[in-house]
Structure formats: C-alpha cells, structure tokens
Design an enzyme around this catalytic site. Structure first.
Site, PDB file in Angstrom:
ATOM      1  N   HIS A  81       0.836  -1.200   0.000  1.00 39.17           N
ATOM      2  CA  HIS A  81       0.000   0.000   0.000  1.00 39.17           C
ATOM      3  C   HIS A  81       0.873   1.254   0.000  1.00 39.17           C
ATOM      4  O   HIS A  81       1.945   1.289   0.612  1.00 39.17           O
ATOM      5  CB  HIS A  81      -0.929   0.011   1.215  1.00 39.17           C
ATOM      6  CG  HIS A  81      -2.111   0.910   1.035  1.00 39.17           C
ATOM      7  ND1 HIS A  81      -2.034   2.284   1.163  1.00 39.17           N
ATOM      8  CD2 HIS A  81      -3.403   0.638   0.714  1.00 39.17           C
ATOM      9  CE1 HIS A  81      -3.217   2.813   0.939  1.00 39.17           C
ATOM     10  NE2 HIS A  81      -4.072   1.835   0.656  1.00 39.17           N
ATOM     11  N   HIS A  82       0.372   2.274  -0.677  1.00 39.61           N
ATOM     12  CA  HIS A  82       1.129   3.528  -0.796  1.00 39.61           C
ATOM     13  C   HIS A  82       1.306   4.217   0.557  1.00 39.61           C
ATOM     14  O   HIS A  82       2.214   5.032   0.729  1.00 39.61           O
ATOM     15  CB  HIS A  82       0.401   4.467  -1.767  1.00 39.61           C
ATOM     16  CG  HIS A  82       1.313   5.379  -2.519  1.00 39.61           C
ATOM     17  ND1 HIS A  82       2.498   5.855  -1.997  1.00 39.61           N
ATOM     18  CD2 HIS A  82       1.220   5.916  -3.762  1.00 39.61           C
ATOM     19  CE1 HIS A  82       3.084   6.640  -2.882  1.00 39.61           C
ATOM     20  NE2 HIS A  82       2.349   6.690  -3.961  1.00 39.61           N
TER      21      HIS A  82
END
Length: 457
Positions: free
Chosen positions: A136-137
């Site tokens: 995930h960013h």
C-alpha cells in the site's frame, strides 16, 4: 507509538474516497530461469521480507480520527497469507504477464492484515519467471519501495541512482551551507541579517509556489478523455529505453534524464489525444510530477517523503526537439517558482495540525471531482547494477503505479542498471490504448536520439 504521517494517511483517505481504486504500488522483477523449488524459495524470500517491520504490522485506527492511525504488530501474522504462486497461460508472453499484473494490482489490500503481497509467477516465455511485490502507498513512496525491493537481493541493499538526486545530497550534507559558529560579535549582526533575509526569501518563494499549486489543482483543465471517473479494472503496459541513449540526448541538448523521459511522454500523450480525436492545447496536460524530499540518511525509513510540481507538458508542440526544450524550460520554471518548497512546507505543517482537522479536510478534498490535473509521471531511481535473487539474475524491474483522483492513466519511470523503464497503468474502460502509449514513449526517445546526432556540439 509509530503513527502514520498526514501524507501517509492521505493515501488511505484517497482510497476510501472512491470504491473503484486501489492505492497500492508495485514492482515487477523479471528473473532468468529456471525457477527454483517454490517452497524453498518462498521460505528464503519470506525471511528477507519480514526484516522490514511494516510487513508484520497492521494499522490500528481511532474513533472519529482523534489521533492518526498507528502501526502495531499483527499478533496472528502468517506469511502464507501474503506469498502466493501463479502460472501464466501458454505462451506466457508479455501481454499475459501484464494482464495478470493488472488483475493483481486492481484489487484492494485487506486492511485487517499487513498491507502487502508477494506473487511468484511461473510460465513466462524464454524460461523466465517473475516476482510481483505489491504494497500500500501509505507504507512507502517510490524510492522507499524500490529500497525495500532491492533488499530482496542476495547483496542486501543495492547501490541506487537515488543517492544522486538533489534532495538526497542536500540531506546527506545538511550541515553544509549552515553558518559556522563565529566568536566575533561584530559578525553576528551580519549573520542575523543574512539569516532573516534568506528566511524571508524562502517564505516568499514558498508562498508563490503554494499559489501556483493551488491554482493548478483548482483551475479545471480543458475537457479530456484523460480525466474523469474510473472503473474498478485496470490495464498495464511498459516501455524500455537505453540509459545510454538517454545520456546522448541529455548531453546533446543540455537537459536532464527526467527532461528526456517527460519529453518522450509528452510526444506519446500528444499522439494519444490526436488518436482520440482531441485537440492538443498548451493547457491540455497539466501533470502531477512528484518530487522526492528524501535524504540519503532516511533511505531505510518506510514512509512517504515527497513534494510535487504541476507543469503543463507541451503536447501543443509537434516537433520532438521543441517538446524537449519546452519541458526543460517549464520544469526549470516550476522548480524556481517554489512549488517543491511549498509542497514540502504544507506536508510538514500538516503534521503539527491536530489530526482530526487534517483527516476531515483530506477526506472532503478527495471526494471532490478533481479536474485540474490530467496525468501522473513519477520518476523512481532504482538500483545501479543488476540484482540477483537466490542466485538468479533480475533482468528487468518494471514499476507499477496506481491511478486515483480522476486520473485515468499513471506513468512511473524507473532507472535500473542500463535501462530506463516506464510502467503505465490505465483504466480498463477509458484507457484501452496503454500499449500505444508505451510504444509512443519508445518512439519518442528514438526520435530524440536521432536529433541528438545532428545537434551541434
């Protein structure tokens, strides 16, 4: 507690604002064959992956956002939930591989578990296989992601092109440029005046940059098929060019590697607009260009440390050399305008504002239909030399960017060994021409190389 920064948490809010998007970033490593025994290999890779604390942690959120989400150890962590195996259908060509990558990346990560996946992909043509890392960013930006991926190599962390970018060098030599201690009181007045003058100049520059960034986001771009709602499905493609060719262009025209990459992207987007029956204008392609503010001494830190610029890429120009020179001028102007500084100051300031206010503000802003920016182009410096994983050479690394906030395409640029690789993610329904975008980038660099041979010394 290890809390998310406001910027890290912003990626969660952006994902929550649209049920059709997944804000995970990816890195696809294509490896020479044959693939080793899966169980043995997975065990070895798992040991390397779990050295990173984020990969054994989950997010704990708080009621009404009274404090930022925090990272805590996952008591039921099981690495088998995250390491997967897949095989491509025959003949295992690039189209099949990229279809699989798009399928994996379009699905959201389960927030009840650590926010990453690792896929071992068999059945590639020429006896090759691949590893797809997805995270995930909110965990990491592009540079931090590549740093973690390079940690899978047999040598540990590989030497990276990231050490040469401006922010990295400034952070590494952060004391350079600071006034030295002087015991002469007569010099204190002058030093104080210079400090005050520089501070005022920096504040003015940042204020000017903040105005430009705000105007760029709020001022709608001309109606374009590049901007608008997206579906839940994705397409993916890539382009590859030689770093030696890019260096020839850079030296011939006195520009940067990033200028060359963005000029090639400009030519490809211009062709896409023409192909779609749209008129390329000067203000058609305001592009989000993330800028790293990560210093070398923070390379191991898993978080996001980026600012931004919002230049118009010159799709109104048809000549490749004019496009290159215009890109260089516009990026130089954006750098001088204080856009980078403004973004960094806003991010830093947001971290000292009570989290409920920033969380609610970000949530409101991400739900608005964003019409000012129509493309994303992010440059990620990768390893300088070819990596080896469990004795196998990684022949190529391809970045996989997400799309969000009405952007229907996103391009990530990665330097790896002797190549510059462009990973292109597009919405399945409204960006069916990602392969054409990829070929257009390669052709754009070819044209610039040809022009560089004719350029005066």
């Amino acid at each position: 507690m290890d809390h998310l920064t406001t910027l890290d948490a912003g990626f969660l809010e952006a994902e929550d604002s649209d049920r059709h998007i997944s804000l995970a970033v990816g890195g696809l490593s294509i490896i020479e064959g044959p693939m080793p025994d899966f169980e043995t290999f997975a065990e070895g890779i798992a040991e390397r992956i779990t050295r990173v604390p984020r990969f054994t942690q989950v997010l704990r959120t708080h009621l009404l956002d009274l404090s930022p989400p925090e990272w805590v150890e996952h008591r039921a962590f099981d690495v088998s939930h995250h390491i997967h195996r897949a095989a491509l259908p025959h003949p295992g060509d690039e189209d099949a591989l990229y279809r699989f990558v798009a399928d994996v990346m379009e699905r959201r990560l389960d927030r009840d578990r650590p926010l990453w996946e690792c896929w071992f992909i068999e059945g590639l043509a020429d006896g090759q296989w691949a590893i797809l890392m997805k995270m995930h960013h909110c965990i990491a930006d592009g540079i931090s992601t590549m740093h973690m991926i390079s940690g899978l190599s047999d040598n540990g962390k590989e030497a990276s092109f990231a050490t040469e970018i401006g922010a990295a060098r400034r952070g590494q030599d952060g004391r350079v440029g600071l006034p030295k201690l002087n015991l002469n009181p007569l010099s204190w007045v002058g030093g104080a005046w210079n400090l005050a003058t520089n501070a005022a100049s920096a504040a003015s520059l940042a204020f000017e940059g903040a105005l430009e960034v705000t105007a760029g986001i709020l001022r709608p771009a001309p109606a374009s098929s590049l901007n608008g709602p997206v579906s839940s499905m994705r397409r993916f493609s890539s382009a590859r060019v030689s770093l030696d060719d890019v260096a020839k262009v850079r030296q011939a025209f006195g520009v940067t590697v990033n200028d060359v990459a963005l000029a090639a992207i400009t030519g490809s987007y211009r062709a896409a607009l023409v192909r779609r029956g749209e008129q390329p204008r000067r203000n058609s392609l305001r592009t989000l260009v993330p800028v790293s503010i990560r210093s070398n001494d923070a390379a191991d830190v898993a978080d996001n440390r980026v600012s931004l610029m919002l230049p118009f890429l010159p799709v109104d120009k048809d000549n490749p050399e004019e496009q290159l020179r215009a890109v260089h001028r516009r990026l130089s102007k954006a750098k001088a305008s204080g856009q980078r500084e403004a973004g960094g100051i806003v991010v830093a300031a947001a971290n000292v504002v009570p989290f409920p206010f920033t969380a609610w503000a970000i949530r409101a802003l991400t739900k608005l239909p964003q019409r000012g920016v129509v493309a994303l182009a992010t440059n990620v410096p990768g390893p300088r030399t070819r990596m080896h994983i469990m004795g196998r050479e990684v022949v190529r690394v391809v970045p996989v960017p997400p799309i969000a906030l009405q952007l229907r395409t996103g391009i990530a640029i990665l330097s790896y060994a002797d190549e510059l690789v462009f990973g292109i993610t597009g919405d399945f329904d409204s960006a069916s021409d990602v392969d054409d975008l990829a070929r257009g980038i390669e052709q754009g660099v070819e044209k610039l190389v040809e022009l560089s041979r004719k350029a005066p010394a």
